[in-house]
Design an enzyme around this catalytic site. Structure first.
Site, PDB file in Angstrom:
ATOM      1  N   GLN A 191      -6.414 -15.938-102.753  1.00 23.01           N
ATOM      2  CA  GLN A 191      -7.257 -15.176-102.031  1.00 23.01           C
ATOM      3  C   GLN A 191      -6.631 -13.809-102.398  1.00 23.01           C
ATOM      4  O   GLN A 191      -5.285 -13.705-103.011  1.00 23.01           O
ATOM      5  CB  GLN A 191      -6.890 -15.451-100.349  1.00 23.01           C
ATOM      6  N   HIS A 247       1.476 -19.803 -99.947  1.00 25.02           N
ATOM      7  CA  HIS A 247       2.427 -18.688-100.193  1.00 25.02           C
ATOM      8  C   HIS A 247       3.580 -18.987-101.187  1.00 25.02           C
ATOM      9  O   HIS A 247       4.550 -18.235-101.131  1.00 25.02           O
ATOM     10  CB  HIS A 247       3.272 -18.584 -98.769  1.00 25.02           C
ATOM     11  N   LYS A 287      -2.652 -12.780-102.078  1.00 29.95           N
ATOM     12  CA  LYS A 287      -1.701 -13.849-102.493  1.00 29.95           C
ATOM     13  C   LYS A 287      -0.997 -13.463-103.607  1.00 29.95           C
ATOM     14  O   LYS A 287      -1.453 -12.663-104.375  1.00 29.95           O
ATOM     15  CB  LYS A 287      -2.406 -15.086-102.950  1.00 29.95           C
ATOM     16  N   ASP A 307       1.085 -27.209 -97.994  1.00 25.55           N
ATOM     17  CA  ASP A 307       0.297 -26.314 -98.001  1.00 25.55           C
ATOM     18  C   ASP A 307       1.057 -25.116 -98.613  1.00 25.55           C
ATOM     19  O   ASP A 307       1.950 -24.601 -98.052  1.00 25.55           O
ATOM     20  CB  ASP A 307      -0.232 -25.728 -96.612  1.00 25.55           C
ATOM     21  N   TYR A 365     -27.607 -37.761-112.386  1.00 22.32           N
ATOM     22  CA  TYR A 365     -27.420 -37.358-111.273  1.00 22.32           C
ATOM     23  C   TYR A 365     -27.028 -38.695-110.423  1.00 22.32           C
ATOM     24  O   TYR A 365     -27.498 -39.190-109.165  1.00 22.32           O
ATOM     25  CB  TYR A 365     -28.847 -37.009-110.510  1.00 22.32           C
ATOM     26  N   ARG A 420     -16.443 -25.953-107.060  1.00 18.28           N
ATOM     27  CA  ARG A 420     -16.164 -25.797-108.334  1.00 18.28           C
ATOM     28  C   ARG A 420     -15.822 -24.148-108.334  1.00 18.28           C
ATOM     29  O   ARG A 420     -16.473 -23.325-108.127  1.00 18.28           O
ATOM     30  CB  ARG A 420     -17.234 -25.871-109.137  1.00 18.28           C
ATOM     31  N   PHE A 454      -1.351 -19.915 -90.504  1.00 13.21           N
ATOM     32  CA  PHE A 454      -2.833 -19.407 -90.755  1.00 13.21           C
ATOM     33  C   PHE A 454      -3.657 -20.501 -90.423  1.00 13.21           C
ATOM     34  O   PHE A 454      -3.367 -21.541 -90.657  1.00 13.21           O
ATOM     35  CB  PHE A 454      -3.260 -18.844 -92.156  1.00 13.21           C
ATOM     36  N   ARG A 512     -20.224 -35.557-108.459  1.00 12.00           N
ATOM     37  CA  ARG A 512     -21.094 -35.858-109.632  1.00 12.00           C
ATOM     38  C   ARG A 512     -19.965 -36.130-110.868  1.00 12.00           C
ATOM     39  O   ARG A 512     -18.961 -35.093-111.038  1.00 12.00           O
ATOM     40  CB  ARG A 512     -21.922 -34.913-110.015  1.00 12.00           C
TER      41      ARG A 512
END
Length: 388
Positions: free
Chosen positions: A187, A164, A190, A161, A226, A236, A90, A219
């Protein structure tokens, strides 16, 4: 040619959920803590996902594509770097590197497993190579023995990767115990899903700390002034997604058991259909979660394959065309493209060229059906081929 209307098969719906997911969402809603920095669902999911995969550290992120992009950045795969990627995958596998300015080097895959060919990887390594990205295609793990040896020999790290491959094992070892980073996707289609989402397994504490910083705009966790220590972005995961995924993780092993039981049956029956060649298996991958049920019809060509996919969908079988070679997409050439041509890559990747036009995959919910349905799936494939 069959003149009667095709039988319409029905398989379990996807995503699967029950009161476990519903209660998890309500638990999070009622907590009033919907952000990972103030809540505990993401932290709990990371701990549980790492434990399930034999990893020291896990980091949950927004998508599987972001998981790849984040760890490639941690690995130093920026402008001037090269990343070796299978040509049959993909497009996220390549785009994650290209968005960082790294040049993707596509290489061919094994004709049996559809995973990256270690010999092709070896031939593609240069002094600029910063990562080798094996894609565990459809849950079948790439040749991790050969790739780990090659990584140790050359010093080029692996990035699995594993979009799958949730819960997969190699020689009895889970992916997080294989000594390299692994990136996952959640996703909608999946094996575990929250609609979107991703995660990274990291064997090294320093890499985990840097990945956390870069996924949170640089951060630190306890920062109130900051002090952004690194470049980065906001990758996140939110608390609702993590709550869903904790429930999804709880059903992964049982679903994998069902798919593992049904794939050998379906593969044998598919192989009996004229012209059908199922994806092969490597016995060293002794736990395959089977994200897809993949097969080839050599020589079918893209147009007839499209008709085959439509005929299967008409019969209730959730079928899809196989991935297009990444170098045969406009997206691949938009940025950080290698200094070569489509024709040159096609000559170097004959297996990928064939798969791009003759591979079909069925959604894993087919394998969550009953054993009695497996002959009906194979019959549907044979009948549809005769029709198209």
């Amino acid at each position: 040619m069959h003149l009667k209307a095709p039988q319409k098969l029905e398989f379990p719906a996807w995503p699967q959920f029950d009161s476990t997911e519903r209660e998890a969402l309500l638990r999070t809603l009622d907590s009033g803590r919907w952000w990972r920095i103030t809540g505990d669902e993401v932290v709990s999911f990371e701990r549980e996902f790492a434990q399930a995969h034999g990893a020291r550290h896990a980091l949950a992120v927004t998508t599987g594509t972001h998981a790849l992009e984040l760890v490639l950045e941690v690995m130093g795969a920026g402008p001037g770097a090269e990343v070796i990627v299978p040509a049959f995958t993909f497009i996220s596998s390549s785009q994650a590197a290209q968005r960082l300015g790294a040049v993707v080097v596509p290489v061919d895959v094994d004709p049996d497993t559809y995973c990256v060919d270690p010999a092709a990887v070896r031939a593609a390594i240069t002094e600029r190579t910063r990562a080798i990205m094996p894609v565990h295609m459809a849950g079948q793990l790439a040749d991790m023995d050969a790739l780990r040896a090659l990584s140790a020999e050359t010093g080029v790290p692996l990035l699995q990767d594993a979009a799958h491959a949730h819960g997969a094992r190699w020689r009895g070892e889970p992916l997080g115990a294989l000594g390299s980073i692994a990136a996952f996707s959640f996703q909608n289609g999946k094996l575990m899903t929250a609609g979107e989402g991703g995660a990274v397994l990291l064997p090294d504490g320093d890499q985990h700390e840097e990945a956390f910083l870069r996924h949170a705009c640089g951060r630190p966790l306890a920062d109130r002034a900051y002090h952004h220590r690194t470049a980065g972005s906001n990758f996140r995961m939110n608390e609702f997604s993590a709550a869903l995924l904790r429930a999804q993780l709880g059903r992964l092993q049982q679903q994998t058991d069902v798919r593992e039981r049904h794939w050998p049956v379906l593969a044998r029956l598919l192989a009996e259909a004229p012209g059908v060649v199922p994806q092969g298996t490597d016995p060293r991958c002794d736990r395959n979660p089977h994200y897809m049920a993949m097969f080839q019809v050599p020589g079918i060509g893209e147009e007839r394959r499209a008709r085959l996919v439509d005929a299967l969908v008409e019969r209730g079988v959730p079928a899809f065309a196989g991935f297009r070679a990444i170098y045969r997409t406009a997206a691949f050439w938009e940025r950080s493209a290698p200094d070569t041509t489509v024709d040159a890559l096609a000559r170097a990747c004959p297996v990928t060229e064939a798969l791009s036009s003759d591979c079909v995959w069925l959604h894993h919910r087919v394998l969550l059906g009953t054993e009695e349905q497996m002959p009906l799936v194979a019959e549907a494939v044979a009948d549809a081929l005769e029709e198209v």
